[in-house]
Design a protein around this motif. Structure first.
Motif, PDB file in Angstrom:
ATOM      1  N   GLU A  64      11.371  18.997   9.880  1.00  0.00           N
ATOM      2  CA  GLU A  64       9.994  19.479   9.985  1.00  0.00           C
ATOM      3  C   GLU A  64       9.262  18.766  11.102  1.00  0.00           C
ATOM      4  OE1 GLU A  64       7.496  20.870   6.769  1.00  0.00           O
ATOM      5  OE2 GLU A  64       8.941  19.904   5.450  1.00  0.00           O
ATOM      6  N   THR A  65       8.393  19.484  11.771  1.00  0.00           N
ATOM      7  CA  THR A  65       7.682  18.907  12.905  1.00  0.00           C
ATOM      8  C   THR A  65       6.626  17.907  12.442  1.00  0.00           C
ATOM      9  OG1 THR A  65       6.391  19.422  14.858  1.00  0.00           O
ATOM     10  CG2 THR A  65       5.979  20.760  12.950  1.00  0.00           C
ATOM     11  N   VAL A  66       6.321  16.952  13.340  1.00  0.00           N
ATOM     12  CA  VAL A  66       5.188  16.063  13.067  1.00  0.00           C
ATOM     13  C   VAL A  66       4.102  16.292  14.123  1.00  0.00           C
ATOM     14  CG1 VAL A  66       6.558  14.309  11.916  1.00  0.00           C
ATOM     15  CG2 VAL A  66       6.220  14.153  14.366  1.00  0.00           C
ATOM     16  N   SER A  67       4.231  17.399  14.847  1.00  0.00           N
ATOM     17  CA  SER A  67       3.316  17.611  15.968  1.00  0.00           C
ATOM     18  C   SER A  67       1.887  17.907  15.536  1.00  0.00           C
ATOM     19  CB  SER A  67       3.828  18.747  16.847  1.00  0.00           C
ATOM     20  OG  SER A  67       3.895  19.926  16.110  1.00  0.00           O
ATOM     21  N   ASP A  68       1.678  18.226  14.246  1.00  0.00           N
ATOM     22  CA  ASP A  68       0.295  18.404  13.803  1.00  0.00           C
ATOM     23  C   ASP A  68      -0.315  17.082  13.353  1.00  0.00           C
ATOM     24  OD1 ASP A  68       2.227  18.511  11.916  1.00  0.00           O
ATOM     25  OD2 ASP A  68       1.116  19.767  10.530  1.00  0.00           O
ATOM     26  N   ILE A  69       0.537  16.072  13.116  1.00  0.00           N
ATOM     27  CA  ILE A  69       0.013  14.752  12.769  1.00  0.00           C
ATOM     28  C   ILE A  69      -0.307  13.988  14.050  1.00  0.00           C
ATOM     29  CG2 ILE A  69       0.478  12.621  11.525  1.00  0.00           C
ATOM     30  CD1 ILE A  69       2.566  14.268   9.898  1.00  0.00           C
ATOM     31  N   TYR A  70       0.716  13.914  14.923  1.00  0.00           N
ATOM     32  CA  TYR A  70       0.496  13.313  16.241  1.00  0.00           C
ATOM     33  C   TYR A  70       0.724  14.432  17.254  1.00  0.00           C
ATOM     34  CZ  TYR A  70       1.096   8.776  14.005  1.00  0.00           C
ATOM     35  OH  TYR A  70       0.979   7.684  13.207  1.00  0.00           O
ATOM     36  N   ILE A  71      -0.286  14.810  17.987  1.00  0.00           N
ATOM     37  CA  ILE A  71      -0.163  15.969  18.877  1.00  0.00           C
ATOM     38  C   ILE A  71       0.817  15.706  20.014  1.00  0.00           C
ATOM     39  CG2 ILE A  71      -2.214  15.388  20.261  1.00  0.00           C
ATOM     40  CD1 ILE A  71      -1.317  18.925  19.204  1.00  0.00           C
ATOM     41  N   VAL A  72       0.958  14.433  20.443  1.00  0.00           N
ATOM     42  CA  VAL A  72       1.893  14.143  21.534  1.00  0.00           C
ATOM     43  C   VAL A  72       3.340  14.406  21.145  1.00  0.00           C
ATOM     44  CG1 VAL A  72       0.525  12.494  22.812  1.00  0.00           C
ATOM     45  CG2 VAL A  72       1.908  11.701  20.929  1.00  0.00           C
ATOM     46  N   LYS A 109      14.781  12.378   5.143  1.00  0.00           N
ATOM     47  CA  LYS A 109      14.341  13.433   6.055  1.00  0.00           C
ATOM     48  C   LYS A 109      13.155  14.212   5.489  1.00  0.00           C
ATOM     49  CE  LYS A 109      16.415  17.860   7.106  1.00  0.00           C
ATOM     50  NZ  LYS A 109      17.640  18.646   7.015  1.00  0.00           N
ATOM     51  N   GLU A 110      13.136  14.403   4.165  1.00  0.00           N
ATOM     52  CA  GLU A 110      12.063  15.198   3.569  1.00  0.00           C
ATOM     53  C   GLU A 110      10.722  14.457   3.578  1.00  0.00           C
ATOM     54  OE1 GLU A 110      15.062  14.780   2.061  1.00  0.00           O
ATOM     55  OE2 GLU A 110      15.819  16.775   2.584  1.00  0.00           O
ATOM     56  N   LYS A 111      10.820  13.114   3.603  1.00  0.00           N
ATOM     57  CA  LYS A 111       9.591  12.331   3.443  1.00  0.00           C
ATOM     58  C   LYS A 111       8.932  11.970   4.764  1.00  0.00           C
ATOM     59  CE  LYS A 111      10.769  10.233  -0.951  1.00  0.00           C
ATOM     60  NZ  LYS A 111      11.620   9.140  -1.423  1.00  0.00           N
ATOM     61  N   ILE A 112       9.475  12.443   5.877  1.00  0.00           N
ATOM     62  CA  ILE A 112       8.989  11.953   7.167  1.00  0.00           C
ATOM     63  C   ILE A 112       7.522  12.290   7.397  1.00  0.00           C
ATOM     64  CG2 ILE A 112      10.011  13.946   8.410  1.00  0.00           C
ATOM     65  CD1 ILE A 112       9.550  10.412   9.799  1.00  0.00           C
ATOM     66  N   ARG A 113       7.127  13.485   7.005  1.00  0.00           N
ATOM     67  CA  ARG A 113       5.734  13.877   7.252  1.00  0.00           C
ATOM     68  C   ARG A 113       4.767  13.035   6.414  1.00  0.00           C
ATOM     69  NH1 ARG A 113       3.919  18.290   9.588  1.00  0.00           N
ATOM     70  NH2 ARG A 113       2.307  18.490   8.024  1.00  0.00           N
ATOM     71  N   LYS A 114       5.137  12.855   5.167  1.00  0.00           N
ATOM     72  CA  LYS A 114       4.280  12.062   4.280  1.00  0.00           C
ATOM     73  C   LYS A 114       4.188  10.618   4.767  1.00  0.00           C
ATOM     74  CE  LYS A 114       3.753  10.677  -0.529  1.00  0.00           C
ATOM     75  NZ  LYS A 114       3.537   9.298  -0.127  1.00  0.00           N
ATOM     76  N   THR A 115       5.345  10.078   5.188  1.00  0.00           N
ATOM     77  CA  THR A 115       5.365   8.697   5.675  1.00  0.00           C
ATOM     78  C   THR A 115       4.459   8.529   6.887  1.00  0.00           C
ATOM     79  OG1 THR A 115       7.669   8.682   5.011  1.00  0.00           O
ATOM     80  CG2 THR A 115       6.910   6.837   6.314  1.00  0.00           C
ATOM     81  N   LEU A 116       4.599   9.443   7.845  1.00  0.00           N
ATOM     82  CA  LEU A 116       3.799   9.311   9.062  1.00  0.00           C
ATOM     83  C   LEU A 116       2.312   9.502   8.769  1.00  0.00           C
ATOM     84  CD1 LEU A 116       5.734  10.795  12.095  1.00  0.00           C
ATOM     85  CD2 LEU A 116       5.898   8.593  11.026  1.00  0.00           C
ATOM     86  N   LEU A 117       2.002  10.389   7.821  1.00  0.00           N
ATOM     87  CA  LEU A 117       0.593  10.566   7.447  1.00  0.00           C
ATOM     88  C   LEU A 117       0.031   9.281   6.859  1.00  0.00           C
ATOM     89  CD1 LEU A 117       0.449  14.141   5.917  1.00  0.00           C
ATOM     90  CD2 LEU A 117      -1.008  13.256   7.730  1.00  0.00           C
ATOM     91  N   ASP A 118       0.843   8.648   5.960  1.00  0.00           N
ATOM     92  CA  ASP A 118       0.414   7.382   5.350  1.00  0.00           C
ATOM     93  C   ASP A 118       0.208   6.318   6.414  1.00  0.00           C
ATOM     94  OD1 ASP A 118       0.512   8.534   2.950  1.00  0.00           O
ATOM     95  OD2 ASP A 118       2.344   7.543   2.227  1.00  0.00           O
ATOM     96  N   LEU A 119       1.184   6.230   7.315  1.00  0.00           N
ATOM     97  CA  LEU A 119       1.115   5.183   8.330  1.00  0.00           C
ATOM     98  C   LEU A 119      -0.048   5.406   9.277  1.00  0.00           C
ATOM     99  CD1 LEU A 119       4.905   4.797   9.078  1.00  0.00           C
ATOM    100  CD2 LEU A 119       3.453   3.112   7.990  1.00  0.00           C
ATOM    101  N   LYS A 120      -0.332   6.673   9.554  1.00  0.00           N
ATOM    102  CA  LYS A 120      -1.458   6.946  10.450  1.00  0.00           C
ATOM    103  C   LYS A 120      -2.765   6.499   9.798  1.00  0.00           C
ATOM    104  CE  LYS A 120      -3.315  10.360  13.566  1.00  0.00           C
ATOM    105  NZ  LYS A 120      -3.437  11.756  13.941  1.00  0.00           N
ATOM    106  N   ILE A 134       0.828  -1.207   0.000  1.00  0.00           N
ATOM    107  CA  ILE A 134       0.000   0.000   0.000  1.00  0.00           C
ATOM    108  C   ILE A 134       0.859   1.253   0.000  1.00  0.00           C
ATOM    109  CG2 ILE A 134      -1.732   1.304   1.282  1.00  0.00           C
ATOM    110  CD1 ILE A 134      -2.695  -1.422   2.387  1.00  0.00           C
ATOM    111  N   THR A 135       1.827   1.295   0.889  1.00  0.00           N
ATOM    112  CA  THR A 135       2.571   2.550   1.056  1.00  0.00           C
ATOM    113  C   THR A 135       3.841   2.598   0.208  1.00  0.00           C
ATOM    114  OG1 THR A 135       3.699   1.579   2.936  1.00  0.00           O
ATOM    115  CG2 THR A 135       1.758   2.893   3.418  1.00  0.00           C
ATOM    116  N   GLY A 136       4.300   1.460  -0.262  1.00  0.00           N
ATOM    117  CA  GLY A 136       5.520   1.452  -1.050  1.00  0.00           C
ATOM    118  C   GLY A 136       6.762   1.698  -0.226  1.00  0.00           C
ATOM    119  N   LEU A 137       6.683   1.379   1.067  1.00  0.00           N
ATOM    120  CA  LEU A 137       7.813   1.633   1.941  1.00  0.00           C
ATOM    121  C   LEU A 137       8.601   0.344   2.163  1.00  0.00           C
ATOM    122  CD1 LEU A 137       5.887   3.692   4.601  1.00  0.00           C
ATOM    123  CD2 LEU A 137       7.517   4.607   2.981  1.00  0.00           C
ATOM    124  N   ASN A 138       9.891   0.517   2.398  1.00  0.00           N
ATOM    125  CA  ASN A 138      10.763  -0.636   2.567  1.00  0.00           C
ATOM    126  C   ASN A 138      10.849  -1.039   4.050  1.00  0.00           C
ATOM    127  OD1 ASN A 138      12.573  -2.631   2.021  1.00  0.00           O
ATOM    128  ND2 ASN A 138      14.341  -1.253   2.081  1.00  0.00           N
TER     129      ASN A 138
END
Lengths: 170, 167
Positions: free
Chosen positions: B91-99, B30-41, B11-15
């Protein structure tokens, strides 16, 4: 004064400043297993009513500020007991950037209880010793603190802003 | 478990590779961290367990590890990114996961990693700290201890405490 000391030794209110893991040894001492109330010592809620300041464990610089403030709020006569290896020389935190190593540089420690940690037996033993010492007028750390106020403040000032954290500092 | 990882890969195409039972890891840019976490969420990793940082001083990188937990599949996933040690901005991920806001605050204080977009990067635990962040490996703890705290006995001791002696 000796008669006053005699009575002081019979009734001591203790403020336990539980910073480290040593606090876990206090419940058996306070409750029915060892029952320190037999010796007239009970835990007290506020510094202004307490006679003994028991520091159980390591002190970070951040907590040291609060301890000094607490100590200076207590009424004389007052006694400080350092509990455990952490207050003696840092203990297992000997190379930590955050904790102080020797409590006696910042507060006049009357009695150290060595051990990591001291068992309730050792605490009871120390309390009995403290009681005897107070009755005979041996422990007078609070006087030393007043006499050598500048020396203590100089040591404390190395770590933090003493003006902000002392009571009645000029 | 393996079915889920395979499905996730498709689904996500991640290794993603499995490390242990219930544990898998994944390395992204490093640039893909936000997209990855959004996909995983979206795939059900609803719990952000913690954020840790590793100081690889020899490679001049900080490795940030985002720990996620999938409750239904019972999978602990570690998402790792490498960032430059000399310019540690991510870049922050605090808007994806508030904790993550608090964990980022801690990493900022202990390692000096800056999180772009985190609204609450105020000082956390340390008070009056003027040195480099203490968990960095080039911070010499022993040297600092030697300077700040006295460990040797003083000769002109003003007040010597008594010891409870056992004999």
């Amino acid at each position: 004064m000796s008669i006053l000391n005699k009575f002081r030794g019979k009734s001591l209110w203790m403020l336990h400043y539980c910073t480290g893991c040593g606090a876990i040894e206090m419940p058996p001492v306070m409750t029915s297993r060892y029952d320190m109330e037999r010796f007239g010592i009970i835990p007290m809620a506020t510094p202004r009513q307490a006679d003994i300041l028991l520091i159980t464990g390591y002190l970070a610089v951040k907590t040291l500020k609060r301890v000094i403030r607490t100590y200076e709020q207590m009424h004389s006569p007052k006694w400080v007991v350092g509990f455990g290896a952490c207050t003696v020389n840092g203990g297992m935190y000997w190379d930590s950037y955050a904790t102080i190593k020797k409590l006696e540089l910042y507060l006049p420690v009357d009695l150290y209880i060595a051990g990591c940690m001291p068992r309730p037996e050792a605490i009871m033993d120390a309390f009995i010793e403290l009681r005897k010492g107070i009755s005979s007028g041996k422990y007078e750390g609070w006087k030393k603190y007043i006499e050598n106020y500048d020396w203590y403040k100089k040591n404390q000032a190395k770590l933090f802003d003493v003006k902000k954290w002392s009571v009645n500092y000029e | 478990m393996s079915d889920f990882i395979t499905r996730l890969k498709n689904i996500t195409g991640l290794n993603i590779h499995k490390e242990k039972l219930y544990q898998a890891s994944l390395k992204v840019d490093k640039e893909k961290i936000r997209k990855t976490l959004l996909d995983l969420k979206k795939e059900g990793f609803l719990q952000f367990t913690t954020l840790t940082c590793i100081d690889w001083i020899e490679e001049k990188t900080f490795q940030l590890v985002y720990h996620l937990w999938h409750r239904e599949e019972k999978l602990h996933l570690k998402v790792k990114i490498d960032i430059d040690r000399d310019a540690p901005i991510v870049e922050t991920v605090s808007d994806i996961y508030i904790v993550a806001q608090t964990y980022e605050r801690e990493v900022k204080e202990m390692f000096g990693v800056d999180f772009k977009g985190n609204k609450r990067l105020i000082p956390f635990i340390l008070e009056d700290w003027n040195e480099i962040p203490p968990m960095r490996r080039d911070f010499n703890t022993r040297e600092y201890v030697k300077d700040m705290y006295e460990t040797e006995d003083r000769t002109e001791e003003i007040f010597k405490p008594r010891w409870k002696k056992y004999d």
